[in-house]
Design an enzyme around this catalytic site. Sequence first.
Site, PDB file in Angstrom:
ATOM      1  N   GLY A  20      -1.862  33.523  38.692  1.00 45.44           N
ATOM      2  CA  GLY A  20      -2.259  34.712  39.910  1.00 45.44           C
ATOM      3  C   GLY A  20      -0.677  35.535  38.971  1.00 45.44           C
ATOM      4  N   LEU A  25       4.777  37.616  43.576  1.00 47.27           N
ATOM      5  CA  LEU A  25       5.572  36.446  43.250  1.00 47.27           C
ATOM      6  C   LEU A  25       6.037  36.719  41.638  1.00 47.27           C
ATOM      7  CD1 LEU A  25       7.255  33.891  44.307  1.00 47.27           C
ATOM      8  CD2 LEU A  25       5.729  32.539  43.546  1.00 47.27           C
ATOM      9  N   TYR A 121      27.396  47.835  33.428  1.00 51.39           N
ATOM     10  CA  TYR A 121      28.135  46.720  32.801  1.00 51.39           C
ATOM     11  C   TYR A 121      26.871  46.923  31.661  1.00 51.39           C
ATOM     12  CZ  TYR A 121      32.414  46.815  35.132  1.00 51.39           C
ATOM     13  OH  TYR A 121      33.686  47.328  35.753  1.00 51.39           O
ATOM     14  N   LYS A 146      36.965  45.687  38.636  1.00 50.82           N
ATOM     15  CA  LYS A 146      35.458  45.300  39.844  1.00 50.82           C
ATOM     16  C   LYS A 146      35.326  46.655  40.304  1.00 50.82           C
ATOM     17  CE  LYS A 146      40.093  45.793  43.512  1.00 50.82           C
ATOM     18  NZ  LYS A 146      39.128  46.814  44.579  1.00 50.82           N
ATOM     19  N   LEU A 178      47.139  40.148  40.175  1.00 57.96           N
ATOM     20  CA  LEU A 178      47.995  39.105  39.272  1.00 57.96           C
ATOM     21  C   LEU A 178      48.870  39.563  38.036  1.00 57.96           C
ATOM     22  CD1 LEU A 178      44.618  36.932  38.436  1.00 57.96           C
ATOM     23  CD2 LEU A 178      46.170  36.821  40.100  1.00 57.96           C
ATOM     24  N   HIS A 236      41.781  40.095  45.132  1.00 55.22           N
ATOM     25  CA  HIS A 236      42.789  40.377  45.145  1.00 55.22           C
ATOM     26  C   HIS A 236      43.736  38.773  46.484  1.00 55.22           C
ATOM     27  CE1 HIS A 236      42.480  44.471  44.130  1.00 55.22           C
ATOM     28  NE2 HIS A 236      43.201  45.097  44.254  1.00 55.22           N
ATOM     29  N   LYS A 334      52.285  51.193  55.498  1.00 54.94           N
ATOM     30  CA  LYS A 334      51.993  49.893  53.814  1.00 54.94           C
ATOM     31  C   LYS A 334      52.874  48.715  53.657  1.00 54.94           C
ATOM     32  CE  LYS A 334      51.642  51.120  48.650  1.00 54.94           C
ATOM     33  NZ  LYS A 334      51.571  52.307  47.522  1.00 54.94           N
ATOM     34  N   MET A 379      63.562  34.481  52.891  1.00 52.33           N
ATOM     35  CA  MET A 379      63.811  32.910  53.192  1.00 52.33           C
ATOM     36  C   MET A 379      63.910  33.429  54.708  1.00 52.33           C
ATOM     37  SD  MET A 379      64.387  29.650  50.257  1.00 52.33           S
ATOM     38  CE  MET A 379      62.786  28.842  51.644  1.00 52.33           C
ATOM     39  N   LYS A 380      63.562  32.715  55.738  1.00 53.97           N
ATOM     40  CA  LYS A 380      63.638  33.152  57.244  1.00 53.97           C
ATOM     41  C   LYS A 380      65.142  31.357  57.467  1.00 53.97           C
ATOM     42  CE  LYS A 380      61.126  37.032  58.770  1.00 53.97           C
ATOM     43  NZ  LYS A 380      60.230  36.761  59.829  1.00 53.97           N
TER      44      LYS A 380
END
Length: 538
Positions: A20, A25, A121, A146, A178, A236, A334, A379-380
């Site tokens: 086939g 397929l 790409y 990306k 990053l 991200h 933002k 820091m809290k």
Amino acid sequence: MPLPAHIQSRRDCLTFVVLGATGNLARRKLLPALFQLYLTGHLPPRARIVGVGRTELTDEQFHEFVAAAIRQASSIDDDAAAAADESLRATFDLCERWEAENPDAPRRNRLYYFAMPSELYPPVANAVHRGGRAVDGGWTRLVLEKPFGSDAVSAAALNRHLAKAWKENSLYRIDRYLGKEVIDNLLVMRFANRLLTPIWNRDNIANVQIIHKEPFGAISDYFDRHGIIRDVLQNHLLQILAVLAMDRPVSLDPEDIRDAKLKVLRQVDRVDVEHRVVAGQYVAHEGKLGYKDNPSVAADSRAPTFAMIVLNIRNERWDGVPFILKAGKALNEKRSEIRIQLRQTPGDIFGDQPAADQNAYAGPNEFVLRLQPHEEMYMKLTIKEPGLGVQPVPSEMELSGRWRAEQLRKEAAGEAPRRAYERLLLDAVHGHQAHFVRGDELEAAWSIVDPVNAAIARGDVPLHEYPFGTRGPTQADALRAAVGHVAFVVPRDGVHLSSADDLASYDFSPKYASVPVGDVWGRAMDTGPGLMPPTHPA
């Protein structure tokens, strides 16, 4: 002693008969798969493929049928490959002329930055491999933007195609988050401070938020094809999660760091799309157009402009700690930040203290790292209220003032770049890959979000509407509260320094407010009793 089967098969003769061979397929699946096995060297050297089908074709016609099937499966055609070769030939000539002008250079290197759609790409990378590689011992590197595919399957296919001609140490998949100083600082603070290392686990941390908020809408065709999860959360936010949650790497070698990130990404549980996902689309509000008001967006578009996903990492360190990932467009500010909220102190002796007023609320400790609009860390903590008694009140310990000043000084002096893209490009030139995403990391991240994207596309996850310029769907605040996050603000000299998320559930009516209702970031105009505690965590 007999040879192992995989070695013996390479010595044998093989005839592979496809029954086939002219069917759908074979065209869509089988012939392209055989071709990939051939390209990767998995087919035995002495193998022959024989096609049998009901359609009468000459050998030449069948060869063209097979070639068309392979081109269609890989989404690459001869015209695309020829166009890539032709368009890049002039670029390669320029590289060669420049290198000829510098004959005394020890090496002649080439770096290609792929700022183009990812479907281009493969042909462009092939064209560079054929005619644009560095010579005489120089290196050639590709920096790839990306998106890297649209799901785990397409990302894996892209990785396989690039791997045919390019080693992993030549591929630099860029993620600008990053390259931010705060993310590097997170690595150092986690593993260089005795204060933090022992508490970085499920016994002490109640929940973690990773937030990305944008105040502007989405207008591009690109966004409508991908949505906020593919555009922001898959890359991200999951990369931030990996750095935050990974175990101590063996060393600071880039591969050891990326191994540690990959391990924790693979330990993320499958997302409970029914109970742990909120998605939304913004609608028109106060003169701002809604998402579907954009003429380039289809009326039935299901591309989310907001998403909140709660993840669980199934390992000894994190099991049971909700990681709340939130990203959205057309929101009220933002801001991108990490918020690590600690558990309440066991055996709290202050909980039964009679409060000086009904508004006293210290809240849990938090560690906050903000990436934008400006980088900061604080820091809290809970301290004593000035005056008589030992009434606990919240306060903030700022950690980044001196660090930020030194950062600006170094940038002004030309000692070190501060902006993410500058740092990442310099890393690519220097061959440092710790801040770039490896192929297996990429596939692991896609595997986390693919079920969510599929559920949204099917309609299993509703798209809640929210007005442009607001906090997003109210269902997201309810989910965050349900998994245990407690929202509270820290007033200091009449100024509320914490995020708008913290202000969500506070009553700013004139009876209680120390800040004008229309300006929660402004200074207090009175000496009122202060803030009401939240009626529920938000």
